[in-house]
Design a protein around this motif. Structure first.
Motif, mmCIF file in Angstrom:
data_model
loop_
_atom_site.group_PDB
_atom_site.id
_atom_site.type_symbol
_atom_site.label_atom_id
_atom_site.label_comp_id
_atom_site.label_asym_id
_atom_site.label_seq_id
_atom_site.Cartn_x
_atom_site.Cartn_y
_atom_site.Cartn_z
ATOM 1 N N ASN A 88 0.834 -1.209 0.000
ATOM 2 C CA ASN A 88 0.000 0.000 0.000
ATOM 3 C C ASN A 88 0.866 1.257 0.000
ATOM 4 O O ASN A 88 0.608 2.201 -0.736
ATOM 5 C CB ASN A 88 -0.922 0.027 1.226
ATOM 6 N N SER A 99 2.554 1.537 -3.364
ATOM 7 C CA SER A 99 1.561 1.871 -4.406
ATOM 8 C C SER A 99 1.269 3.363 -4.364
ATOM 9 O O SER A 99 1.159 4.012 -5.407
ATOM 10 C CB SER A 99 0.247 1.122 -4.185
ATOM 11 N N SER A 100 1.172 3.900 -3.134
ATOM 12 C CA SER A 100 0.866 5.336 -3.026
ATOM 13 C C SER A 100 2.027 6.170 -3.570
ATOM 14 O O SER A 100 1.878 7.345 -3.857
ATOM 15 C CB SER A 100 0.564 5.710 -1.568
ATOM 16 N N GLU A 145 6.501 9.579 -5.842
ATOM 17 C CA GLU A 145 6.219 10.115 -4.515
ATOM 18 C C GLU A 145 7.276 9.546 -3.561
ATOM 19 O O GLU A 145 7.766 8.431 -3.771
ATOM 20 C CB GLU A 145 4.811 9.634 -4.159
#
Ligand code: EPZ
Length: 419
Positions: free
Chosen positions: A55, A58-59, A81
């Protein structure tokens, strides 16, 4: 909320297969940040912590694909990111493993400081000190580590104490740094060697992993890798202890005896009969469990991640034993729950004196951390007079794959229920 309900008393029989190691899978997935293209990692365990790291990544722009053969494909081509927020990091301290690879790939990272956890303060000062030595400009602000570097440079690093994720973080930072890095007093755990193996498949130049001096020559470029995670030595050790506790007779497949020498020696002293092949254990529990002292140590010593489980075994041993915890300052939180089941334990600082008794008594108990959860399930397997209910099992799901199903297949009376 779910709970695990156990009716104790059954001897374990049969064969169980160990899953891939959580603590090797997490750095392997983080290492994929180092270069784009599709990496493929085999034997990824189905665990909450694995979902958490997926998670977070993925972000950040990473792509994942769960394959039918239970391997995981990872591509970080589009990673853009570089922040891991408090909300995510507070559920999994190992998120700090993203720091080294993000700095190597993007030259920037903003990661929430993990903070303390149930088993101790668990600082990350040694990760940060080593990265500073590699030229990273580091600021701690608003609970976050903000780190920036134009180009990482190789450095001579000395860890005051061997740190597993610290060594892994710096290995990942060093593989594409300018020049040579020497990691002194590095951790020697099998998970370090597994990460080095994966990084070498990516093209890294690493020597000395598995010793306390790791030498890394920075390379210009890496490529995606195909890698198989080592089996989980802590899961294997948990089954070995369970067999010893329940007068069991079980076969454990997919394990590495060379990762468990300290545990094998202690369980033989307890009275268990243990035979091993290249990747298999046969373990038969004794009629009477001898009391044996342990002191937790960095690898190859007795692992802190099996201390709680071994203590439960000593609760039903013949005589008294001393359990000494030298890695984490607060790793006896399972004691008060074991006491609710009738265990006789006296704590003095980092030592616990366990006076074995004939039986533990079934009771409702609360899991307080991952390995404590496993110790309470082991206690439930031998407890008499009713049902043991282990609550807060989300801790268990962070790091043991289908533990109750595996115990049920070995003949335990155990099930998961709504709390
Ligand atoms: C890893 O944690 C494991 N986690 C832990 O697994 C394991 O208990 C631990 O190693 C010890 O074997 C992962 O691999 C994801 P450390 P880590 O840094 O790396 C001190 C489980 O149940 N220290 O090796 O966080 C620290 O306080 C768990 O799966 C510093 O002082 O542990 C401790 O006393 C929980 N400063 C000692 O070093 C630092 O910067 C060893 O900790 C770092 C560590």
């Amino acid at each position: 909320m779910k709970k695990i309900v156990i009716e104790g008393g059954n001897s374990l029989r049969g064969t169980v297969r160990v899953s891939g190691a959580k603590n090797a899978a997490l750095p392997a997935i983080a290492a994929c940040i180092l270069t784009g293209g599709w990496h493929k990692i085999h034997q990824i365990p189905a665990l909450r912590d694995i979902i958490t790291i997926k998670n977070i990544m993925s972000s950040m722009g990473a792509a994942f694909h769960d394959n039918d053969d239970r391997s995981l494909s990872v591509n970080t081509e589009n990673i853009f990111e570089y922040e891991a927020s408090y909300d995510l990091v507070k559920t999994m301290r190992a998120s700090i493993l993203l720091l080294g690879p993000l700095l190597a790939r993007l030259g920037k990272a903003r990661i929430s400081l993990p903070g303390g956890c149930a088993i101790g303060a668990r600082p990350v000062n040694l990760h940060l000190k080593a990265l500073s030595a590699m030229g990273v400009d580091m600021r701690l602000e608003h609970g976050y580590i903000s780190a920036e570097v134009k180009r990482l440079k190789g450095a001579n690093i000395f860890f005051d104490t061997p740190t597993v994720t610290g060594t892994e973080n710096i290995m990942m930072a060093a593989v594409t740094a300018d020049g040579r890095s020497v990691l002194n007093n590095a951790a020697k755990e099998p998970e370090i060697i597994d990460l080095a193996d994966m990084l070498r498949k990516m093209g890294a130049e690493i020597k000395g992993d598995g010793t306390d001096t790791i030498i890394i020559e920075g390379v210009k470029e890496l490529k995606p890798a195909v890698h198989t995670i080592i089996p989980d030595r802590i899961e294997a050790g948990t089954f070995m202890i369970a067999s010893a506790m329940t007068h069991g007779d079980i076969t454990i497949q997919n394990c590495r005896p060379d990762h468990l020498y300290a545990v094998i020696e202690k369980l033989r002293a307890v009275g268990a009969e243990i035979e091993s092949g290249e990747d298999i254990f046969y373990i038969k529990g004794p009629e009477t469990i001898n009391s044996v002292d342990i002191t937790t140590m960095p690898f190859p010593g007795f692992p802190t991640d099996l201390q709680a489980q071994f203590m439960t075994l000593m609760c039903v041993a013949n005589g008294a034993s001393m359990i000494e915890e030298t890695i984490f300052e607060n790793r006896f939180i399972h004691v008060s729950e074991l006491e609710r089941m009738g265990a006789d334990i006296t704590i003095n600082g980092n030592q616990a004196l366990v006076r074995g008794r004939a039986n533990l008594l079934a009771a409702p108990v609360m899991a307080t951390d991952l390995r404590a959860s496993a110790s309470l399930i082991l206690a439930g397997l031998v407890a008499i007079d009713g049902k043991t209910e282990v609550n807060r099992i989300y801790h268990l799901d962070r790091g043991y794959e289908a533990l109750e199903e595996k115990f049920r297949a070995l003949g335990a009376n155990i099930r998961r229920e709504e709390a």
